[in-house]
Structure formats: C-alpha cells, structure tokens
Enzyme design. Structure first.
Site, PDB file in Angstrom:
ATOM      1  CB  SER A  56      -0.952  -0.051   1.208  1.00 15.48           C
ATOM      2  OG  SER A  56      -1.868   1.023   1.172  1.00 15.48           O
ATOM      3  CG  HIS A 108      -4.456  -1.402  -0.934  1.00 19.31           C
ATOM      4  ND1 HIS A 108      -4.345  -1.579   0.428  1.00 19.31           N
ATOM      5  CD2 HIS A 108      -5.029  -2.538  -1.410  1.00 19.31           C
ATOM      6  CE1 HIS A 108      -4.840  -2.757   0.749  1.00 19.31           C
ATOM      7  NE2 HIS A 108      -5.246  -3.367  -0.346  1.00 19.31           N
ATOM      8  CG  ASP A 146      -5.281  -2.635   4.152  1.00 14.70           C
ATOM      9  OD1 ASP A 146      -6.460  -3.012   4.231  1.00 14.70           O
ATOM     10  OD2 ASP A 146      -4.941  -1.442   4.146  1.00 14.70           O
TER      11      ASP A 146
END
Length: 333
Positions: free
Chosen positions: A11, A38, A130
């Site tokens: 991310s 992401h 995440d």
C-alpha cells in the site's frame, strides 16, 4: 509439488518496495507472481510499466481470464479485485475491502483457497492492517509467509500487523526479498493443505462477481454487531477470523484498524460540517441583529447578538480542535 504462486501486497510506500522486490527476482523464476498495490479507484495505472523497468521478468497488467504463467509478474489493475481461480486470474467488481478495490486480502484469500501449500505470501510497505487476514488464510492452508522488515519499510503498519497476528516464516529487507522468494520457490512441499473453513470459502465467493454467491452465509457464519459499514451504512457482522473481521450484508469487508480509521474520517467530516453550520449561524444572526436595529427593535437585536457570540465561541473551539497540529507519536499511538 513445489511452491509456484507468489502473491504480493503493498500500500503506502509500495511502489518503491515493489521496484526493489522485482529487481531481486531471478530471471528463471519457476513461479507466477501476482501483485496488488492499493490505489485510488478509476483512471489507469503505470505500475506495470514501472516494474517492467525494474527487473528481468516480464510484467503485465492483469486482464480477466489471463492464465497464470511462471516467470511473469501479473499486476492488478485499478477498480477491480484480482482473484485466483482455476489456474487463471479473474477480475471482479465485488464489494470493496477496507475501502479498496483491488484489495490485498482478496488476492491472498483466493490464492490460499485454490493453491494451499503452493502459495508464498509477501507483505510489503503499507499502513493499517491490510494483508493480515489474507496472510493468516495462506498460513492456515500450509503456505509460506514472508514480510518486509518493518524498519526497512517506508510505512510499517502492514508488516507490523502481520507479525503480530500471523506466524511468519521470514522477515527480511525488501532488497533481499526477491532472492529469498527464488530460493523458496525451489523447495519441495508436502501436498497437505489445511482444511478450508466455511468463512474462507464464503469470503472468496463474496469477492467474486457471482451474483449472490456467499452473501447469505455472512449472517449465518458471523455475529451481529451494533457497528455500521462506512461504505453503505449497513449493519456489520463480526466473523470468526483471526484478529477480528467484519462484513456487511452486501459484502463490504473491514478489518478492525481500517474500520476505526474510516470512522475517524467520518467523524472529521461531521465536525467540518458542524463548523460550517456554526459559521452560517454566526453570519445569519449578525444580519438579523443589523436588520432589527434598523427597525428600532434593540431588544431583539441584542438577542441576536447573543446568539452570534455563542456561535462564534463554539466555532472557535471546534476550529482549534480541527486545525491543531498532531504529533507523529500521538498519531501512531
């Protein structure tokens, strides 16, 4: 059998980490690599082109139905989940996870379901938690868990959370990760995948495009809560997964830290709306006081003056709260 599917999630700070990771992958890698970063929904992504210049392996953007190919890096496109299914990669407009599509957890869970011990999961730089749930699924099914050293990551949230909740096999700087993956791919593993839980099967089904698949199992497999989904305001169900997982009845998925972060964002938006309302009340009270004085109604004007001062005082307190600087240590705590 040997490990021949590498799934990678990142991310914030992920582009730099992925470039270093791809640069370290051997040119004769006998495994397929699938990457999720992401990114904002909509538009296009140059990630595949960036990574193609970073190492020796060919890099391609995933399209629906693309076969998994050894010695190739497959990059998830924006706005779609990338799901491993029957030896190919499928693109799905399934419910967002932690507000993301594509989502790391979706890729990891689907790989764990179909490939079991053949999977190597890699978590790189990123914020919040995440990738933790997906990595837990990989380990439960007999796969291997690799994590970038938190001190080496630009953002340590994702690596730290995996380390706290999952029994990780290797923790190394990202510059060493590609070569480590090359060595792990060559290892023989027993074909002894752990059992597929009802929750894992349901979550993978929900992430696909199959209309209605798995959604009826969300309330059956979970426990109702008084929490609401930030994406749709529906009721959230807590699932019996490691670290706590939440899903609403239409399928949006949330991990605890991501849910808390989303609530923080909603609270800030509400506070800014309250500040705007107070500013409007101040302006209106001032106009009405002036209008009353022009009409010779001094007592009425004084009442409006009082309301203006109350609104000004409240707006000042709220503005100070919204604009005050937050120290990094406080934010991390």
């Amino acid at each position: 059998m040997h490990r021949d599917l590498v799934v990678v999630g990142a991310s914030a700070g992920g582009v730099e980490a992925l470039r270093a990771f791809v640069a370290g992958l051997p040119a004769d890698l006998s495994a397929a690599v699938v990457v999720v970063l992401h990114m904002p929904a909509g538009g296009s992504s140059a990630l595949a082109a960036i990574l193609a210049r970073s190492g020796e392996l060919p890099v391609v953007a995933v399209h629906d139905g693309m076969p998994l190919e050894h010695g190739r890096v497959h990059v998830a496109p924006p706005s779609f989940h990338t799901v491993v299914q029957d030896g190919v990669l499928r693109l799905s407009r399934g419910p967002a996870e932690n507000g993301h599509r594509p989502a790391v957890n979706v890729l990891f869970r689907s790989a764990a379901l179909v490939a079991g011990p053949a999977v190597i999961g890699v978590v790189l730089s990123g914020t919040l938690d995440d990738g933790t749930a997906g990595m837990a699924a990989i380990k439960t099914r007999g796969g291997l868990a690799l994590v970038q050293s938190p001190e080496d990551a630009l953002y340590s949230g994702m690596p730290d959370n995996v380390l706290r909740h999952v029994p990780v096999d290797h923790v190394v700087p990202v510059a060493e990760m590609g070569a480590l993956v090359g060595r792990c791919v060559g290892e023989d593993v027993l074909d002894g995948a752990g059992p597929v839980s009802e929750v894992l099967r349901m979550e993978v089904e929900v992430s696909r495009d199959d209309a209605g698949a798995g959604f009826g199992d969300v309330p059956r497999l979970g426990r109702a809560t008084n929490l609401t989904c930030p994406d749709c305001s529906g009721s959230l169900v807590e699932l019996p997964a490691g670290g706590g997982q939440y899903r609403c009845l239409v399928g949006h998925g949330w991990t605890p830290e991501a849910l808390l972060d989303a609530y923080d964002g909603g609270l800030e938006r509400a506070l800014w709306m309250a500040l705007r309302t107070l500013e409007e009340k101040t302006s209106l009270a001032r106009r009405m006081a002036s209008h009353s004085r022009r009409g010779g109604r001094e007592l009425v004007a004084e009442r409006y003056d009082s309301q203006e001062q109350e609104a000004l005082a409240a707006a000042s307190v709220l503005r100070e709260h919204l604009l005050k600087p937050v120290l990094r240590e406080e934010a991390e705590a």
